[in-house]
Scaffold this active site. Structure first.
Site, PDB file in Angstrom:
ATOM      1  N   ASP A  82       0.854  -1.185   0.000  1.00  0.00           N
ATOM      2  CA  ASP A  82       0.000   0.000   0.000  1.00  0.00           C
ATOM      3  C   ASP A  82       0.900   1.249   0.000  1.00  0.00           C
ATOM      4  O   ASP A  82       1.907   1.290   0.731  1.00  0.00           O
ATOM      5  CB  ASP A  82      -0.869  -0.045   1.267  1.00  0.00           C
ATOM      6  CG  ASP A  82      -1.946   1.017   1.287  1.00  0.00           C
ATOM      7  OD1 ASP A  82      -2.485   1.332   0.212  1.00  0.00           O
ATOM      8  OD2 ASP A  82      -2.268   1.505   2.396  1.00  0.00           O
ATOM      9  N   HIS A 208      -9.770   4.411  -0.762  1.00  0.00           N
ATOM     10  CA  HIS A 208      -8.887   4.555   0.404  1.00  0.00           C
ATOM     11  C   HIS A 208      -9.664   5.289   1.494  1.00  0.00           C
ATOM     12  O   HIS A 208     -10.684   5.917   1.222  1.00  0.00           O
ATOM     13  CB  HIS A 208      -7.641   5.363   0.027  1.00  0.00           C
ATOM     14  CG  HIS A 208      -6.605   4.545  -0.705  1.00  0.00           C
ATOM     15  ND1 HIS A 208      -5.345   4.317  -0.206  1.00  0.00           N
ATOM     16  CD2 HIS A 208      -6.661   3.887  -1.880  1.00  0.00           C
ATOM     17  CE1 HIS A 208      -4.662   3.560  -1.050  1.00  0.00           C
ATOM     18  NE2 HIS A 208      -5.434   3.298  -2.078  1.00  0.00           N
TER      19      HIS A 208
HETATM   20  P1  13P Z   1      -8.194   4.603   6.981  1.00  0.00           P
HETATM   21  O1  13P Z   1      -7.072   4.651   7.959  1.00  0.00           O
HETATM   22  O2  13P Z   1      -8.984   5.853   6.943  1.00  0.00           O
HETATM   23  O3  13P Z   1      -9.047   3.385   7.167  1.00  0.00           O
HETATM   24  O4  13P Z   1      -7.523   4.487   5.526  1.00  0.00           O
HETATM   25  C1  13P Z   1      -6.686   3.406   5.236  1.00  0.00           C
HETATM   26  C2  13P Z   1      -6.104   3.515   3.881  1.00  0.00           C
HETATM   27  O5  13P Z   1      -6.703   4.021   2.961  1.00  0.00           O
HETATM   28  C3  13P Z   1      -4.763   2.961   3.672  1.00  0.00           C
HETATM   29  O6  13P Z   1      -4.338   3.124   2.374  1.00  0.00           O
END
Ligand code: 13P
Length: 283
Positions: A82, A208
């Site tokens: 990610d 996201h």
């Molecule tokens: P949140 O922390 O708002 O759940 O988002 C996670 C995310 O999009 C990681 O890429």
């Protein structure tokens, strides 16, 4: 079970009208916990980690460790990078057996973002690995989160089409009013924009900043092409609160026991996300 390419999960989600939760994990304990809930609920899931989570276990450790755990679980899952921030980290993840990689150059000029993602596709495709890019910028809802830029910029459908055409990415993270972290007021998602992006690109899209998104918004987003929702804040928050509470009660409490109890506080959030994305029973 070995990890499968993420696009396999996303294509099935689009066909089935649900989305796959992508859970932030950063060590063996959190990985094992997510896998055990996914197995029990027969849900496809994505294990993801970003550079902000690599402080103790970088991809060359987390990758093989995740594969070792997967041998013990009957789960259909992808292993995903990610918010990769360099071609080097993408390359490390490919070598470590990740089945999906995101390079997030969304804060850079269009040409640079598209050029870099094209390279990632060239690196990943021969290995059957899925590639996620981001166009528009998904910002932050709070200061604690480590993901995303300070300010959001919405995704322009025309840019998304051009980006997909030039790069060949398999999936695209979109900025439609979503943000990473804890929302202080409910997000206002731009569904019209989302529908236009999906109609024009016809590839599975990623939301996201999943934490705090109302269930009815998630359902609508899924009906308009969202096939993966990223969740981090909903997982890290109960763990942090549990550790704080345990050590407040007894400051010399044995660290391994405190961490063991803390990680279990993630279970309700993992269950909730599998359920509200419609992923239960889909594996
Ligand atoms: P949140 O922390 O708002 O759940 O988002 C996670 C995310 O999009 C990681 O890429």
């Amino acid at each position: 079970m070995p990890f499968v390419p993420m696009s396999q999960l996303l294509n099935a989600a689009i066909a089935g009208g649900y989305a796959v939760p992508s859970f932030a994990v950063w060590n063996l304990e959190t990985t094992k916990l997510v896998l055990s809930v996914a197995e029990r609920m027969k849900a496809p899931i994505i294990l993801m980690s970003a550079p902000a989570e690599f402080s103790v276990l970088p991809p060359e450790d987390l990758g093989p460790a995740s594969y070792a755990l997967m041998k013990r679980f009957n789960v259909v899952a992808a292993l995903h990078l990610d918010h990769g921030d360099s071609l080097d980290i993408v390359s490390d993840c490919l070598d470590a057996g990740y089945t999906s990689v995101m390079l997030d150059f969304s804060a850079r000029p269009f040409e640079e973002n598209a050029g870099a993602l094209k390279k990632v596709v060239e690196m990943a495709r021969p290995r059957g690995v899925t590639v996620e890019g981001e166009i528009g910028k998904v910002g932050r809802a709070d200061d604690a989160t480590r993901e995303g830029v300070k300010e959001s910029t919405l995704t322009e459908p025309a840019d998304a089409v051009e980006f997909v055409r030039r790069t060949g990415v398999d999936t695209l993270a979109v900025s439609i009013g979503n943000a990473h972290g804890k929302y202080s007021k409910l997000p206002k998602l731009d569904f019209d924009r989302l529908g236009k992006i999906y109609a024009a690109t016809r590839i599975p899209l990623v939301l996201h900043g999943g934490s705090g998104t109302p269930p009815e918004d998630l359902r609508r987003a899924i009906s308009l092409g969202i096939a993966k929702v990223n969740v981090a804040t909903d997982l890290v928050t109960p763990v942090r609160e549990s550790l704080l509470a345990q050590w407040k009660e007894r400051s010399d409490y044995w660290t391994p026991l405190a961490m063991g109890k803390a990680v279990k506080t993630m279970v309700p959030a993992v269950e909730k996300w599998i359920r509200q994305l419609g992923a239960e029973g889909r594996a």
